[in-house]
Motif scaffolding. Sequence first.
Motif, PDB file in Angstrom:
ATOM      1  N   LYS A  25       0.836  -1.187   0.000  1.00  0.00           N
ATOM      2  CA  LYS A  25       0.000   0.000   0.000  1.00  0.00           C
ATOM      3  C   LYS A  25       0.874   1.241   0.000  1.00  0.00           C
ATOM      4  O   LYS A  25       1.898   1.285   0.669  1.00  0.00           O
ATOM      5  CB  LYS A  25      -0.909   0.008   1.236  1.00  0.00           C
ATOM      6  CG  LYS A  25      -1.786  -1.231   1.385  1.00  0.00           C
ATOM      7  CD  LYS A  25      -2.597  -1.156   2.650  1.00  0.00           C
ATOM      8  CE  LYS A  25      -3.403  -2.440   2.829  1.00  0.00           C
ATOM      9  NZ  LYS A  25      -2.568  -3.620   3.019  1.00  0.00           N
ATOM     10  N   PRO A  26       0.487   2.250  -0.759  1.00  0.00           N
ATOM     11  CA  PRO A  26       1.264   3.488  -0.743  1.00  0.00           C
ATOM     12  C   PRO A  26       1.222   4.135   0.639  1.00  0.00           C
ATOM     13  O   PRO A  26       0.192   4.120   1.308  1.00  0.00           O
ATOM     14  CB  PRO A  26       0.561   4.370  -1.784  1.00  0.00           C
ATOM     15  CG  PRO A  26      -0.800   3.769  -1.948  1.00  0.00           C
ATOM     16  CD  PRO A  26      -0.674   2.311  -1.647  1.00  0.00           C
ATOM     17  N   THR A  27       2.349   4.643   1.061  1.00  0.00           N
ATOM     18  CA  THR A  27       2.425   5.304   2.360  1.00  0.00           C
ATOM     19  C   THR A  27       2.451   6.810   2.169  1.00  0.00           C
ATOM     20  O   THR A  27       2.979   7.312   1.186  1.00  0.00           O
ATOM     21  CB  THR A  27       3.692   4.869   3.124  1.00  0.00           C
ATOM     22  OG1 THR A  27       4.830   5.117   2.294  1.00  0.00           O
ATOM     23  CG2 THR A  27       3.636   3.391   3.458  1.00  0.00           C
ATOM     24  N   THR A  28       1.888   7.501   3.109  1.00  0.00           N
ATOM     25  CA  THR A  28       1.828   8.955   3.040  1.00  0.00           C
ATOM     26  C   THR A  28       3.084   9.537   3.651  1.00  0.00           C
ATOM     27  O   THR A  28       3.449   9.215   4.781  1.00  0.00           O
ATOM     28  CB  THR A  28       0.595   9.482   3.790  1.00  0.00           C
ATOM     29  OG1 THR A  28      -0.570   8.887   3.216  1.00  0.00           O
ATOM     30  CG2 THR A  28       0.505  10.989   3.674  1.00  0.00           C
ATOM     31  N   PHE A  29       3.759  10.380   2.896  1.00  0.00           N
ATOM     32  CA  PHE A  29       4.972  11.029   3.397  1.00  0.00           C
ATOM     33  C   PHE A  29       4.571  12.201   4.280  1.00  0.00           C
ATOM     34  O   PHE A  29       3.848  13.098   3.852  1.00  0.00           O
ATOM     35  CB  PHE A  29       5.823  11.510   2.217  1.00  0.00           C
ATOM     36  CG  PHE A  29       7.064  12.235   2.637  1.00  0.00           C
ATOM     37  CD1 PHE A  29       8.037  11.604   3.385  1.00  0.00           C
ATOM     38  CD2 PHE A  29       7.262  13.566   2.284  1.00  0.00           C
ATOM     39  CE1 PHE A  29       9.186  12.271   3.773  1.00  0.00           C
ATOM     40  CE2 PHE A  29       8.395  14.239   2.658  1.00  0.00           C
ATOM     41  CZ  PHE A  29       9.363  13.584   3.407  1.00  0.00           C
ATOM     42  N   THR A  30       5.011  12.173   5.508  1.00  0.00           N
ATOM     43  CA  THR A  30       4.602  13.200   6.476  1.00  0.00           C
ATOM     44  C   THR A  30       5.729  14.165   6.844  1.00  0.00           C
ATOM     45  O   THR A  30       5.560  15.003   7.716  1.00  0.00           O
ATOM     46  CB  THR A  30       4.076  12.538   7.769  1.00  0.00           C
ATOM     47  OG1 THR A  30       5.099  11.681   8.316  1.00  0.00           O
ATOM     48  CG2 THR A  30       2.822  11.715   7.484  1.00  0.00           C
ATOM     49  N   GLY A  31       6.863  14.041   6.190  1.00  0.00           N
ATOM     50  CA  GLY A  31       7.974  14.947   6.474  1.00  0.00           C
ATOM     51  C   GLY A  31       9.238  14.205   6.863  1.00  0.00           C
ATOM     52  O   GLY A  31       9.201  13.041   7.263  1.00  0.00           O
ATOM     53  N   GLU A 194      11.962  10.712  -1.902  1.00  0.00           N
ATOM     54  CA  GLU A 194      11.811  12.013  -1.244  1.00  0.00           C
ATOM     55  C   GLU A 194      13.155  12.715  -1.087  1.00  0.00           C
ATOM     56  O   GLU A 194      13.257  13.932  -1.277  1.00  0.00           O
ATOM     57  CB  GLU A 194      11.139  11.841   0.123  1.00  0.00           C
ATOM     58  CG  GLU A 194       9.692  11.423   0.061  1.00  0.00           C
ATOM     59  CD  GLU A 194       9.489   9.920  -0.112  1.00  0.00           C
ATOM     60  OE1 GLU A 194       8.332   9.493  -0.251  1.00  0.00           O
ATOM     61  OE2 GLU A 194      10.485   9.181  -0.108  1.00  0.00           O
ATOM     62  N   ILE A 195      14.192  11.964  -0.736  1.00  0.00           N
ATOM     63  CA  ILE A 195      15.534  12.551  -0.618  1.00  0.00           C
ATOM     64  C   ILE A 195      16.018  13.008  -1.983  1.00  0.00           C
ATOM     65  O   ILE A 195      16.590  14.091  -2.135  1.00  0.00           O
ATOM     66  CB  ILE A 195      16.531  11.552   0.001  1.00  0.00           C
ATOM     67  CG1 ILE A 195      16.220  11.332   1.485  1.00  0.00           C
ATOM     68  CG2 ILE A 195      17.963  12.032  -0.177  1.00  0.00           C
ATOM     69  CD1 ILE A 195      16.478  12.544   2.372  1.00  0.00           C
ATOM     70  N   PHE A 196      15.767  12.196  -3.019  1.00  0.00           N
ATOM     71  CA  PHE A 196      16.196  12.580  -4.360  1.00  0.00           C
ATOM     72  C   PHE A 196      15.480  13.854  -4.806  1.00  0.00           C
ATOM     73  O   PHE A 196      16.082  14.736  -5.411  1.00  0.00           O
ATOM     74  CB  PHE A 196      15.913  11.444  -5.358  1.00  0.00           C
ATOM     75  CG  PHE A 196      16.653  11.592  -6.654  1.00  0.00           C
ATOM     76  CD1 PHE A 196      17.944  11.119  -6.791  1.00  0.00           C
ATOM     77  CD2 PHE A 196      16.065  12.223  -7.743  1.00  0.00           C
ATOM     78  CE1 PHE A 196      18.635  11.258  -7.984  1.00  0.00           C
ATOM     79  CE2 PHE A 196      16.746  12.380  -8.933  1.00  0.00           C
ATOM     80  CZ  PHE A 196      18.045  11.892  -9.053  1.00  0.00           C
TER      81      PHE A 196
END
Length: 216
Positions: A25-31, A194-196
């Motif tokens: 399942k896709p996870t939500t990026f929260t920071g 996200e880092i990229f």
Amino acid sequence: MKKLSVLGVLIAVFIGFLYFYSIEKPTTFTGFKEEDIPKKFIESHYYSKYKLDKEFVIYVDFGKSRKKRRLWVVDKGKVIASSYTSHGRNSASYTNYLPPRSFSNKIGSKKSSLGIFRIYSEKQMNPGKTHYCTCNKYIKEKKCLHNARKFPIIGLDDSNSNALTRGVIIHTSKYVSEQGCTGNSDGCFVVSPEIFELLQNKRLMYLKKCYLVAMN
């Protein structure tokens, strides 16, 4: 028969329950997490020699296993993010819960190299390479229209002088996310999408010197 059918229903429900929770399942990026970098980087000769307190730097601590956050993105001494990264498959210890056991600058070694690297401007990867990103299309369909990208790096030490020839780069892959790292590379520094994306957003800074420091 009635007892058997009830048992069958219960088994079917249980299997369905397991299947539902096994689906990726896709996870939500929260920071981003912003843990402090280890003191050994600040106390290293790289820090003073290259004046890293005034530069944009990625620090990688290979003294930690891939199960732990061991990458820091730092801008002029301020930690922007801490995250996960891979190491070379032939550097790996006998268990993933231990740090990598060996390093090499040798061409074809598929090991990680230590030392300081200069990061250069973002470029397109070779055709056919897969790109993992944070766009909605990729999150929903596991594919997107973006071309695969990379950040080339050049080794500035005897311990990593072959990085460019070896094709050691910063890129993404499906086994590194903000939830962890589950695979090894051929020596590249694989980061989360996200880092990229963070590095892409900082690309204007690449008119200046930017570095990656890997230590164990």
